[in-house]
Design a protein around this motif. Structure first.
Motif, mmCIF file in Angstrom:
data_model
loop_
_atom_site.group_PDB
_atom_site.id
_atom_site.type_symbol
_atom_site.label_atom_id
_atom_site.label_comp_id
_atom_site.label_asym_id
_atom_site.label_seq_id
_atom_site.Cartn_x
_atom_site.Cartn_y
_atom_site.Cartn_z
ATOM 1 N N ALA A 1 37.273 36.366 50.251
ATOM 2 C CA ALA A 1 38.361 37.264 50.444
ATOM 3 C C ALA A 1 38.661 38.109 49.178
ATOM 4 C CB ALA A 1 39.537 36.594 50.751
ATOM 5 N N GLN A 2 38.118 39.333 49.532
ATOM 6 C CA GLN A 2 38.442 40.499 48.235
ATOM 7 C C GLN A 2 39.828 41.065 48.269
ATOM 8 O OE1 GLN A 2 36.134 40.578 45.931
ATOM 9 N NE2 GLN A 2 35.055 39.198 46.790
ATOM 10 N N ILE A 3 40.682 40.733 47.472
ATOM 11 C CA ILE A 3 42.115 41.228 47.366
ATOM 12 C C ILE A 3 42.300 42.537 47.697
ATOM 13 C CG2 ILE A 3 42.444 41.569 44.857
ATOM 14 C CD1 ILE A 3 45.126 40.094 45.719
ATOM 15 N N VAL A 4 41.527 43.437 47.030
ATOM 16 C CA VAL A 4 41.657 44.967 47.376
ATOM 17 C C VAL A 4 41.174 45.266 48.755
ATOM 18 C CG1 VAL A 4 40.593 47.373 46.713
ATOM 19 C CG2 VAL A 4 41.120 45.488 44.809
ATOM 20 N N ASP A 5 40.117 44.679 49.305
ATOM 21 C CA ASP A 5 39.780 44.832 50.455
ATOM 22 C C ASP A 5 40.882 44.244 51.577
ATOM 23 O OD1 ASP A 5 38.266 45.494 52.980
ATOM 24 O OD2 ASP A 5 37.728 43.246 52.928
ATOM 25 N N VAL B 1 48.202 48.587 52.670
ATOM 26 C CA VAL B 1 48.592 49.448 51.801
ATOM 27 C C VAL B 1 47.812 50.559 50.954
ATOM 28 C CG1 VAL B 1 49.618 49.710 49.351
ATOM 29 C CG2 VAL B 1 50.114 47.696 50.757
ATOM 30 N N THR B 2 48.109 51.825 50.999
ATOM 31 C CA THR B 2 47.144 52.776 50.448
ATOM 32 C C THR B 2 46.940 52.750 48.938
ATOM 33 O OG1 THR B 2 47.706 54.428 52.225
ATOM 34 C CG2 THR B 2 46.756 55.236 50.229
ATOM 35 N N LEU B 3 45.979 52.234 48.466
ATOM 36 C CA LEU B 3 45.794 51.802 47.009
ATOM 37 C C LEU B 3 44.957 53.053 46.535
ATOM 38 C CD1 LEU B 3 44.763 48.103 47.312
ATOM 39 C CD2 LEU B 3 47.166 49.087 46.734
ATOM 40 N N ARG B 4 45.295 53.400 45.197
ATOM 41 C CA ARG B 4 44.925 54.301 44.183
ATOM 42 C C ARG B 4 44.287 53.510 42.994
ATOM 43 N NH1 ARG B 4 48.271 59.957 44.722
ATOM 44 N NH2 ARG B 4 47.819 60.129 47.125
ATOM 45 N N LYS B 5 43.035 53.812 42.316
ATOM 46 C CA LYS B 5 42.552 53.406 41.293
ATOM 47 C C LYS B 5 43.401 53.786 39.976
ATOM 48 C CE LYS B 5 38.216 51.931 38.882
ATOM 49 N NZ LYS B 5 38.710 50.277 39.161
ATOM 50 N N PHE C 1 44.348 48.613 40.948
ATOM 51 C CA PHE C 1 44.695 49.467 41.681
ATOM 52 C C PHE C 1 46.529 49.520 42.048
ATOM 53 C CE2 PHE C 1 40.395 48.714 42.570
ATOM 54 C CZ PHE C 1 39.810 49.835 43.316
ATOM 55 N N VAL C 2 47.190 50.529 42.267
ATOM 56 C CA VAL C 2 48.377 50.839 42.680
ATOM 57 C C VAL C 2 48.577 51.439 43.900
ATOM 58 C CG1 VAL C 2 49.000 50.694 40.063
ATOM 59 C CG2 VAL C 2 48.687 52.791 41.311
ATOM 60 N N PRO D 1 55.092 54.271 42.967
ATOM 61 C CA PRO D 1 54.145 52.927 43.087
ATOM 62 C C PRO D 1 54.554 51.808 42.192
ATOM 63 C CG PRO D 1 52.785 54.991 43.632
ATOM 64 C CD PRO D 1 54.048 55.374 43.093
ATOM 65 N N SER D 2 54.724 50.637 42.296
ATOM 66 C CA SER D 2 54.955 49.806 41.372
ATOM 67 C C SER D 2 54.303 48.443 41.852
ATOM 68 C CB SER D 2 56.325 49.437 41.473
ATOM 69 O OG SER D 2 56.947 48.702 42.560
ATOM 70 N N PHE D 3 53.420 48.512 42.969
ATOM 71 C CA PHE D 3 52.636 47.218 43.484
ATOM 72 C C PHE D 3 51.208 47.539 42.847
ATOM 73 C CE2 PHE D 3 50.164 45.032 46.809
ATOM 74 C CZ PHE D 3 51.084 43.819 46.787
ATOM 75 N N SER D 4 51.062 46.372 42.155
ATOM 76 C CA SER D 4 49.655 46.473 41.342
ATOM 77 C C SER D 4 48.674 45.541 41.982
ATOM 78 C CB SER D 4 50.012 46.186 39.738
ATOM 79 O OG SER D 4 48.533 46.191 39.127
#
Length: 677
Positions: A14-18, A24-28, A33-34, A45-48
């Motif tokens: 399980a890849q956590i970013v995946d 959640v829409t993530l940006r590097k 990623f946040v 954004p405060s979710f890392s």
């Protein structure tokens, strides 16, 4: 139970970013990623998410963890449900331990009952949509009430015709067993052994568990054309899969909204919940017309600490539900009450307002529960002194169950002014009730009243009896430990901070070698971080005070010499979710030094200075414990009763002076502490 090897395979795959990217829409940003936190409303954004560590964390609301914790929190699943969710996503076969014959039989029975309930749900929905009576009676009623088709579909609402055995005959024809039709309560057996439908002639509301399984049904009569129906509502009886005291209608559809809004609305009926969802207010559940139970309260408390109870103008109904609200107070929840306009209930009111209008009304008209209850009962009491005395006793009982001393103190002050009664009298009554509650529960009192008399200790401690610190195998009593946990505005208890720091070091570096020592033969022997910590604690007969910390230390010690053991990896994938979540909290770091600093100077890491870091943490931990015990000894020495007990007084003084000497030696070693005599 899922074996550890399977858990490890799931966590490896399980890849956590995946996984997080699905929600959640993530940006590097740098190596991480946040994105916007899915657990509370925010604009920045405060979710890392850290792919290297396999962890996520919101540095605003504090929620996060590894990939399993994220799924648990976001989808409101249990630990094993989240593991199964991820295993399915990554096509990993789950091997569970062999069940006993009894367990296998019980599991088979439960699965059969759920299958029957699913059949009944689909049958009722089909009748509503396709049967002539379903469309002309059931659907006509729902549309008359203003329910949209999408809402009817969402809550899986159905209809049962007034034929007394149509469902039973269809189920038997399809091969469903009579035993399970009766066990679920979908049907019942008459004295002459005929099978009859329980919900004939009613609109059907399926009741879902937290994970979305249909566990029961509620049926409401809706037409005067149906003859012989005397009871408005009929509900499924208790069964092996349904315990009404542990279920809340709508919790499956509301759980994510409750977490996001950090508040739950509590209403009474099925249609109240459905109408509020249709109006855009989704963080709502229903007790289905029954008094609140501890199981239902704990279910709400899993998702939020804040609850607003919505009432219509039925005073008798409100008074009947007050005991359940007292139970919410006892659970430590923040309770508001909102009284809807005359002639309105949550169902009718929601149909006349959109989400914004509904929320604005509640915000403008909700009241704190204690104030609401006081005002409600004062109207009944009037000037009758007997009724006023009963009112005061009732309010005091409600205040006494509140676990937080500061909150109790605030309520006592307000009720003193509102009821025009001396504050000291209310304090004494609350203290008396709390002592009685503690005695009934057979546990020592902590914070028995909002204020302590001069000379009284704030909380009990073994040190105040002149004892010694608890030995390694006999940790401090749980109640005493709880009184030490640091709280906002509360002084002392630094030992808890250092206890966490030591455990953090153990999890990160427990298996690492921190130094070498010479044995009796002059050979250099490597010493690992965990070995040093355990040896140092045992040498002074100390232990960690938090039971989870003790468990982690004990398990780490047991696995230290296993080949390939890594403490961080082991505890992040621990089968107990509370342990793995604690591990995540301990190793998460919000800020990291940028590469700029490493270019201009040599940065010494914690791992490179374990030989000095670990001993210093241990000394700080012991210093904080000694300081805490000295404080409690001072409380004990101020007790006027000691004036007539010279032996005990001498014992306490001897212990106090001995600890002062120890404190001075520790202060010298630490170098930056001053001990005043």
């Amino acid at each position: 139970m899922i074996d550890q090897a399977t858990i490890d395979r799931i966590l490896d795959a399980a890849q956590i970013v995946d996984v997080v990217s699905e929600f959640v829409t993530l940006r590097k940003r740098g190596v991480n990623f946040v994105g916007l936190c899915p657990f509370h409303n925010e604009k920045t954004p405060s979710f890392s998410v850290s792919p290297a560590k396999g962890l996520c964390k919101c540095f605003s609301c504090g929620k996060g963890g590894n990939v399993v914790h994220f799924i648990m929190e976001h989808e409101q699943m249990s630990y094993y449900e989240a593991l199964k969710y991820l295993a399915k996503k990554y096509n990993i076969e789950i091997k569970e331990r062999e069940l006993t014959n009894e367990e296998r039989q019980a599991q088979s029975t439960r699965e059969s009952m759920f299958i029957v309930n699913n059949f009944a749900r689909d049958y009722f929905q089909n009748i509503l949509k396709n049967h002539v009576d379903g469309r002309s009676i059931g659907m006509a009623y729902l549309r008359q009430r203003g329910f949209r088709d999408d809402i009817i579909e969402k809550f899986q609402v159905g209809y049962c015709t007034d034929s007394h055995d149509s469902l039973a005959q269809e189920a038997l024809r399809l091969g469903y067993k009579k035993e399970f039709l009766v066990k679920t309560g979908v049907c019942y057996e008459t004295d002459d052994h005929r099978l009859r439908d329980r919900f004939w002639g009613r609109i059907i509301f399926p009741v879902h568990t937290l994970s979305g399984k249909v566990v029961a049904f509620g049926g409401r009569v809706l037409s005067t054309q149906t003859k012989g129906i005397k009871v408005k509502y009929v509900n499924s009886p208790e069964s092996e899969i349904y315990h009404k005291s542990s279920e809340l209608y709508g919790i499956f559809f509301a759980k994510q909204a409750i977490v996001k809004q950090d508040r739950c609305f509590l209403v009474e009926g099925y249609t109240d919940v459905i109408s509020m969802h249709q109006a855009g207010v989704e963080n709502v559940v229903s007790s289905s017309g029954t008094a609140l139970t501890p199981g239902q309260i704990r279910l709400i408390h899993r998702f939020t600490n804040n609850i607003t109870v919505l009432y219509d103008g039925d005073v008798a109904g409100i008074k009947a539900s007050l005991r359940g609200i007292d139970m919410l107070l006892e659970e430590g929840m923040n309770i508001k009450v909102c009284l809807l306009p005359d002639g309105e209930d949550p169902d009718s009111f929601a149909r006349k307002h959109n989400s914004e209008g509904f929320q604005n009304f509640i915000r403008d008209h909700e009241s704190d529960f204690i104030r609401f209850k006081t005002n409600l009962l004062m109207e009944d009491a009037g000037k009758d002194p007997i009724k006023r005395a009963e009112l005061i006793s009732d309010i005091v009982r409600s205040i006494s169950v509140i676990p937080e001393a500061i909150v109790r103190d605030v309520y006592i002050k307000e009720c003193s002014q509102q009821l025009r009664i001396e504050e000291k009298l209310l304090v004494a009554e609350v203290a008396k009730l709390r002592e009685a509650q503690a005695a009934k529960a057979n546990r020592p009192m902590l914070n028995p009243s909002p204020t302590n008399e001069p000379g009284q200790p704030a909380s009990p401690n073994t040190a105040s009896e002149g004892g010694t610190p608890p030995p390694y195998d006999a940790p401090m009593p749980e109640e005493v430990y709880e009184s030490f946990i640091p709280q906002e505005g509360k002084e002392g208890q630094e030992f808890y901070k250092f206890e966490r720091l030591i455990l953090q070091t153990v999890i990160r570096y427990g298996e690492r070698i921190m130094c070498n020592v010479k044995d009796e033969e002059g050979n250099e022997v490597p010493v690992r971080v965990l070995e040093y910590v355990i040896s140092d604690l045992k040498g002074d007969e100390l232990s960690f005070h938090n039971p989870q910390h003790r468990q982690i230390l004990s398990e780490a010690a047991a696995h230290l010499y296993d080949n390939g053991f890594k403490a961080e990896r082991y505890f992040l994938s621990h089968p107990d979710p509370t342990i793995s979540k604690l591990c995540v909290d301990l190793i998460n770091v919000r800020y990291q030094l940028s590469k700029y600093h490493s270019k201009t100077q040599k940065i010494v890491t914690d791992e490179e200075r374990l030989y000095e870091l670990v001993p210093m943490l241990m000394v700080n931990f012991k210093y904080a414990i000694v300081t805490e015990e000295l404080k409690h000894l001072l409380y004990a020495l101020q007790d006027p009763a000691l004036a007539n007990n010279n032996e005990k007084c001498d014992s306490l003084m001897k212990r106090y002076n001995s600890l002062r000497e120890v404190q001075s030696l520790m202060a010298k070693r630490l170098g930056d502490r001053v001990v005043l005599r």
